[in-house]
Write an enzyme that holds these catalytic residues in place. Structure first.
Site, mmCIF file in Angstrom:
data_model
loop_
_atom_site.group_PDB
_atom_site.id
_atom_site.type_symbol
_atom_site.label_atom_id
_atom_site.label_comp_id
_atom_site.label_asym_id
_atom_site.label_seq_id
_atom_site.Cartn_x
_atom_site.Cartn_y
_atom_site.Cartn_z
ATOM 1 N N ARG A 1 17.853 26.004 24.332
ATOM 2 C CA ARG A 1 17.459 27.229 23.632
ATOM 3 C C ARG A 1 17.150 26.902 22.186
ATOM 4 O O ARG A 1 17.864 26.110 21.556
ATOM 5 C CB ARG A 1 18.603 28.258 23.633
ATOM 6 C CG ARG A 1 19.010 28.763 24.983
ATOM 7 C CD ARG A 1 17.927 29.529 25.686
ATOM 8 N NE ARG A 1 17.471 30.708 24.947
ATOM 9 C CZ ARG A 1 16.361 31.377 25.233
ATOM 10 N NH1 ARG A 1 15.578 30.982 26.216
ATOM 11 N NH2 ARG A 1 16.015 32.422 24.523
ATOM 12 N N ILE A 2 16.111 27.519 21.668
ATOM 13 C CA ILE A 2 15.825 27.401 20.234
ATOM 14 C C ILE A 2 16.642 28.475 19.531
ATOM 15 O O ILE A 2 16.636 29.635 19.947
ATOM 16 C CB ILE A 2 14.314 27.565 19.980
ATOM 17 C CG1 ILE A 2 13.576 26.387 20.630
ATOM 18 C CG2 ILE A 2 14.023 27.644 18.486
ATOM 19 C CD1 ILE A 2 12.077 26.502 20.573
ATOM 20 N N ASP B 1 14.358 19.314 16.473
ATOM 21 C CA ASP B 1 14.365 17.844 16.503
ATOM 22 C C ASP B 1 13.941 17.200 15.179
ATOM 23 O O ASP B 1 13.417 16.079 15.166
ATOM 24 C CB ASP B 1 13.462 17.310 17.641
ATOM 25 C CG ASP B 1 13.964 17.699 19.023
ATOM 26 O OD1 ASP B 1 15.166 17.954 19.173
ATOM 27 O OD2 ASP B 1 13.146 17.747 19.957
ATOM 28 N N SER C 1 26.229 15.630 31.097
ATOM 29 C CA SER C 1 26.801 14.279 31.024
ATOM 30 C C SER C 1 27.152 13.888 29.590
ATOM 31 O O SER C 1 28.174 13.227 29.356
ATOM 32 C CB SER C 1 25.872 13.245 31.674
ATOM 33 O OG SER C 1 24.722 13.034 30.901
ATOM 34 N N HIS D 1 18.906 13.650 20.989
ATOM 35 C CA HIS D 1 17.551 13.684 21.546
ATOM 36 C C HIS D 1 17.222 12.282 22.058
ATOM 37 O O HIS D 1 17.464 11.292 21.359
ATOM 38 C CB HIS D 1 16.558 14.111 20.452
ATOM 39 C CG HIS D 1 15.160 14.237 20.965
ATOM 40 N ND1 HIS D 1 14.733 15.312 21.713
ATOM 41 C CD2 HIS D 1 14.100 13.395 20.862
ATOM 42 C CE1 HIS D 1 13.463 15.134 22.049
ATOM 43 N NE2 HIS D 1 13.050 13.985 21.545
ATOM 44 N N ARG E 1 16.626 36.931 20.385
ATOM 45 C CA ARG E 1 17.224 35.623 20.101
ATOM 46 C C ARG E 1 18.443 35.800 19.177
ATOM 47 O O ARG E 1 19.491 35.181 19.368
ATOM 48 C CB ARG E 1 16.156 34.757 19.411
ATOM 49 C CG ARG E 1 16.436 33.294 19.395
ATOM 50 C CD ARG E 1 15.273 32.541 18.774
ATOM 51 N NE ARG E 1 14.074 32.507 19.601
ATOM 52 C CZ ARG E 1 13.913 31.741 20.688
ATOM 53 N NH1 ARG E 1 14.866 30.951 21.098
ATOM 54 N NH2 ARG E 1 12.786 31.774 21.361
ATOM 55 N N GLU F 1 23.085 7.098 25.257
ATOM 56 C CA GLU F 1 23.436 8.390 24.646
ATOM 57 C C GLU F 1 24.940 8.626 24.744
ATOM 58 O O GLU F 1 25.569 9.144 23.811
ATOM 59 C CB GLU F 1 22.709 9.541 25.364
ATOM 60 C CG GLU F 1 21.208 9.560 25.156
ATOM 61 C CD GLU F 1 20.575 10.771 25.840
ATOM 62 O OE1 GLU F 1 21.065 11.895 25.663
ATOM 63 O OE2 GLU F 1 19.581 10.576 26.564
ATOM 64 N N ASN G 1 22.793 17.458 17.281
ATOM 65 C CA ASN G 1 22.030 17.459 18.534
ATOM 66 C C ASN G 1 21.732 16.014 18.906
ATOM 67 O O ASN G 1 21.609 15.151 18.030
ATOM 68 C CB ASN G 1 20.706 18.205 18.341
ATOM 69 C CG ASN G 1 19.865 18.207 19.609
ATOM 70 O OD1 ASN G 1 20.387 18.432 20.711
ATOM 71 N ND2 ASN G 1 18.571 17.936 19.482
HETATM 72 C C1 GRF Z 1 19.923 14.306 27.328
HETATM 73 O O1 GRF Z 1 18.969 13.316 27.590
HETATM 74 C C2 GRF Z 1 19.842 14.767 25.898
HETATM 75 O O2 GRF Z 1 19.478 13.747 25.016
HETATM 76 C C3 GRF Z 1 18.747 15.808 25.947
HETATM 77 O O3 GRF Z 1 18.957 16.467 27.160
HETATM 78 C C4 GRF Z 1 19.607 15.595 28.084
HETATM 79 C C5 GRF Z 1 20.860 16.300 28.529
HETATM 80 O O4 GRF Z 1 21.521 15.602 29.528
HETATM 81 N N1 GRF Z 1 18.791 16.659 24.796
HETATM 82 P P1 GRF Z 1 23.018 15.957 29.876
HETATM 83 O O5 GRF Z 1 23.060 17.445 30.227
HETATM 84 O O6 GRF Z 1 23.863 15.653 28.685
HETATM 85 O O7 GRF Z 1 23.367 15.113 31.061
#
Ligand code: GRF
Length: 218
Positions: A92-93, A146, A14, A110, A66, A175, A108
């Site tokens: 994935r790290i 993070d 999303s 979070h 990795r 987000e 990224n």
């Molecule tokens: C989101 O909450 C993002 O912040 C976290 O993983 C989730 C991914 O959701 N890292 P989507 O795949 O973007 O819907």
């Protein structure tokens, strides 16, 4: 000039779609050139293809290390001339070497106000800590998960009776606004990663604030 962006996903996609939709605007400074998923069953792959964005699977299980997986990802990014990478639910790290080579060129998102609640289950962590406000953070990716320099954050109230799911849904909506905004800052050069943090050319809310609970109805 639009910067070429690659998006890394592992699932729903999303946030990926929020970036793809934002990038359709003529003056948005980024073009989504490629989506890569490490899982072939990620629902986001079909969404990307339906939006006419090239999407490919690079399954981490096909690689012995990795580093080998990261090299395959890097080769695909380079083939598409990708300049900036957005992690969007990418589970994935990365190897330190990859994260270091792409330092300042990867973002990224979070779902917490970092540095609070990094890692797994951030919504559960927030509820267990009893905070009244949580939110989401876009940050540059560094080798430590993070922990990279913060680009932008948005605050979201936690309300009584919240479950990890209800809080996640409230934060996710935000987000989808924060990530396109943060990518715009990075792609336009308004934010840059520096040795200590970021240099940021943007305007700030100096008078607004989010009270939680809300005093105007108490
Ligand atoms: C989101 O909450 C993002 O912040 C976290 O993983 C989730 C991914 O959701 N890292 P989507 O795949 O973007 O819907």
């Amino acid at each position: 000039m639009k910067r070429r962006v690659g998006i890394l996903i592992s699932g729903r996609g999303s946030n990926m779609m929020a970036l793809i939709e934002a990038a359709r605007a003529p003056h948005y400074p980024a073009h989504i050139a490629l989506v890569i998923s490490n899982r072939s069953d990620a629902p986001g792959l079909a969404l990307a293809r339906a939006a006419h964005v090239a999407a490919l699977v690079i399954d981490h299980r096909d690689f012995a290390t990795r580093e080998a997986f990261d090299h395959a990802v890097e080769a695909a990014l380079e083939r598409e001339g990708v300049e900036l990478v957005c992690h969007a639910g990418f589970m994935r790290i990365q190897s330190d070497a990859f994260a270091t080579r792409w330092l300042g060129r990867q973002l990224n998102i979070h779902p917490s106000l970092l540095p609070s609640f990094p890692g797994l289950n951030p919504h559960k962590q927030a509820l267990e800590a009893g905070v009244c406000i949580s939110g989401c953070t876009v940050h540059f990716v560094t080798p430590a998960v993070d922990c990279g320099p913060i680009v932008a954050q948005a605050a979201v109230p936690v309300v009584p009776g919240d479950t990890p799911g209800s809080l996640a849904a409230r934060i996710l909506k935000v987000e989808h606004r924060l990530y396109p905004f943060a990518l715009k800052l990075a792609a336009s050069g308004q934010v840059r990663m520096e040795e200590k943090g970021v240099s940021l050319m943007a305007s700030f809310n100096q008078s607004d604030c989010l009270f939680s609970p809300n005093p105007s109805t108490a």
